[in-house]
Design a protein around this motif. Structure first.
Motif, mmCIF file in Angstrom:
data_model
loop_
_atom_site.group_PDB
_atom_site.id
_atom_site.type_symbol
_atom_site.label_atom_id
_atom_site.label_comp_id
_atom_site.label_asym_id
_atom_site.label_seq_id
_atom_site.Cartn_x
_atom_site.Cartn_y
_atom_site.Cartn_z
ATOM 1 N N TRP A 20 11.184 -21.707 1.647
ATOM 2 C CA TRP A 20 10.178 -22.349 0.799
ATOM 3 C C TRP A 20 10.658 -22.425 -0.653
ATOM 4 C CZ3 TRP A 20 6.281 -25.317 1.953
ATOM 5 C CH2 TRP A 20 5.657 -25.206 3.204
ATOM 6 N N ALA A 21 11.261 -21.339 -1.143
ATOM 7 C CA ALA A 21 11.739 -21.326 -2.527
ATOM 8 C C ALA A 21 12.847 -22.353 -2.727
ATOM 9 C CB ALA A 21 12.225 -19.934 -2.902
ATOM 10 N N TRP A 22 13.776 -22.426 -1.796
ATOM 11 C CA TRP A 22 14.857 -23.396 -1.909
ATOM 12 C C TRP A 22 14.332 -24.827 -1.822
ATOM 13 C CZ3 TRP A 22 19.535 -23.499 -3.688
ATOM 14 C CH2 TRP A 22 20.273 -22.307 -3.784
ATOM 15 N N LEU A 192 5.421 -33.136 -10.860
ATOM 16 C CA LEU A 192 5.856 -32.671 -9.547
ATOM 17 C C LEU A 192 5.860 -31.149 -9.473
ATOM 18 C CD1 LEU A 192 7.013 -33.473 -6.770
ATOM 19 C CD2 LEU A 192 9.288 -33.429 -7.807
ATOM 20 N N LEU A 193 6.143 -30.492 -10.607
ATOM 21 C CA LEU A 193 6.214 -29.032 -10.615
ATOM 22 C C LEU A 193 4.840 -28.387 -10.453
ATOM 23 C CD1 LEU A 193 8.817 -28.564 -13.483
ATOM 24 C CD2 LEU A 193 9.144 -27.996 -11.073
ATOM 25 N N ILE A 194 3.778 -29.075 -10.875
ATOM 26 C CA ILE A 194 2.432 -28.502 -10.752
ATOM 27 C C ILE A 194 2.051 -28.281 -9.289
ATOM 28 C CG2 ILE A 194 -0.018 -28.926 -11.186
ATOM 29 C CD1 ILE A 194 0.803 -30.322 -13.782
ATOM 30 N N PRO A 195 2.131 -29.279 -8.414
ATOM 31 C CA PRO A 195 1.812 -29.016 -7.002
ATOM 32 C C PRO A 195 2.810 -28.079 -6.327
ATOM 33 C CG PRO A 195 2.626 -31.259 -7.272
ATOM 34 C CD PRO A 195 2.379 -30.724 -8.644
ATOM 35 N N ILE A 196 4.075 -28.108 -6.762
ATOM 36 C CA ILE A 196 5.050 -27.181 -6.190
ATOM 37 C C ILE A 196 4.666 -25.745 -6.512
ATOM 38 C CG2 ILE A 196 7.416 -26.343 -6.464
ATOM 39 C CD1 ILE A 196 8.343 -29.210 -6.606
ATOM 40 N N TRP A 202 0.036 -20.473 -3.135
ATOM 41 C CA TRP A 202 -0.786 -20.491 -1.921
ATOM 42 C C TRP A 202 -0.055 -19.858 -0.735
ATOM 43 C CZ3 TRP A 202 -0.332 -24.000 2.494
ATOM 44 C CH2 TRP A 202 -1.375 -23.840 3.404
ATOM 45 N N LYS A 203 1.266 -20.091 -0.651
ATOM 46 C CA LYS A 203 2.050 -19.516 0.441
ATOM 47 C C LYS A 203 2.409 -18.055 0.197
ATOM 48 C CE LYS A 203 3.525 -21.402 3.507
ATOM 49 N NZ LYS A 203 3.004 -21.598 4.882
ATOM 50 N N GLY A 204 2.080 -17.524 -0.964
ATOM 51 C CA GLY A 204 2.389 -16.135 -1.266
ATOM 52 C C GLY A 204 3.835 -15.905 -1.656
ATOM 53 N N ILE A 205 4.552 -16.963 -2.022
ATOM 54 C CA ILE A 205 5.947 -16.814 -2.416
ATOM 55 C C ILE A 205 6.048 -16.227 -3.824
ATOM 56 C CG2 ILE A 205 8.163 -17.993 -2.607
ATOM 57 C CD1 ILE A 205 6.919 -18.081 0.169
#
Length: 312
Positions: A20-22, A192-196, A202-205
């Motif tokens: 997810w991070a990548w 684009l960075l805002i939703p990322i 949300w995914k807990g990353i």
């Protein structure tokens, strides 16, 4: 579960967290490569591989257990590549990656004081190779110099129209004095960075406390100084730093209250340094100041919590 950069925890889902991070990093970097520098994405992946190799060599020398893919160092090297101009030569990047992996990142594992590796590498480039960090390209004959939107705002007090850099390529010129350039990959695509960032939270990353506290305090301080807070939040690398740098769980405090305080320190420091020094983008020093404060903030938070529990 144990903590490891750039993720909140390591466990059975660490591979998914890394993926997810990548993915989050490669999306804006790929678009940047398509629009501005076609060779940037291969360079970023090459530097990531170099970071992974540096960690492998380190673990081999000190006889630690080796991993096939050293995700943390690879990701930190990629973050460094995304925070500097794509034209930085190979040799300075090599030295910066070796320094951040061999001196900053790996030796500090388990230490209370931990610096963000990517920002430490960028500080090295700023001090040893200052010209490469501000080299945004060769100006055309009919202009004086090049400038990113944030540099133009800092030097001339002129906020570039939002439509010119939020919804289209950053190009053209201003008043016949500056050619407009996009800056580093981390300074572009704020929408684009805002939703990322929201997706990663949300995914807990990543955690939300430190980056939100950073953005809020930075926006308030820029308004206090009479600058446009929205423009400062959307331009330069504020959002990129909030998502990928400030949210780093390894170099920020562990306690919740200390995370908020650390974010406030980074945001206020960033605004102060940008206002009273010649540094257009002061996030490097601000993050490292926050890292220095992290052990003390954790100690205070845990001691206060212990006193509350004792008095109950």
């Amino acid at each position: 579960m144990s903590v490891a950069s750039p993720f909140i925890k390591i466990g059975s889902s660490s591979s998914a967290m890394a993926a997810w991070a990548w993915l989050a990093l490669l999306i804006p970097c790929s678009i940047y490569s398509i629009l501005y520098h076609p060779d940037f994405l291969p360079h970023l992946l090459g530097f990531a591989l170099l970071g992974s190799m540096a960690e492998s060599v380190y673990t081999l020398i000190i006889r630690r257990k080796r991993r096939l893919v050293c995700t943390g160092s690879a990701f930190s090297a990629a973050l460094l590549a995304a925070s500097v101009p794509p034209t930085v030569p190979f040799l300075p990047m090599l030295f910066a990656i070796l320094l951040m992996v061999w001196i900053i990142k790996l030796p500090m594992v388990g230490s209370p004081l931990r610096f963000n590796a990517a920002m430490a590498g960028r500080l090295f480039l700023m001090l040893v190779y200052p010209a490469t960090v501000v080299n945004w390209g060769i100006p055309a004959v009919d202009v004086i110099s090049t400038a990113t939107p944030q540099e133009l705002y800092r030097s001339e007090g002129y906020p570039l129209e939002y439509s010119r850099w939020l919804f289209s390529r950053i190009e053209g010129s201003w008043e016949g004095l500056f050619t407009l350039v996009p800056g580093s990959p981390g300074e572009t695509f704020p929408l684009l960075l805002i939703p990322i960032g929201a997706l990663l939270i949300w995914k807990g990353i990543i955690g939300w406390r430190t980056p939100i506290a950073f953005l809020v305090s930075f926006g308030i301080m820029t308004a206090v100084f009479g600058n446009d807070p929205l423009y400062n939040l959307l331009s330069a690398a504020a959002l990129f730093s909030a998502v990928f740098i400030v949210a780093d769980p390894v170099s920020t405090p562990m306690s919740k209250s200390a995370q908020v305080t650390c974010g406030l320190i980074i945001g206020i420091s960033n605004a102060l340094i940008r206002q009273y020094t010649f540094y257009t983008e002061a996030i490097v020093y601000a993050v490292l100041i926050g890292n220095c404060c992290a052990p003390l903030l954790d100690k205070i938070a845990f001691e206060l919590r212990g006193r509350v529990l004792v008095n109950r």
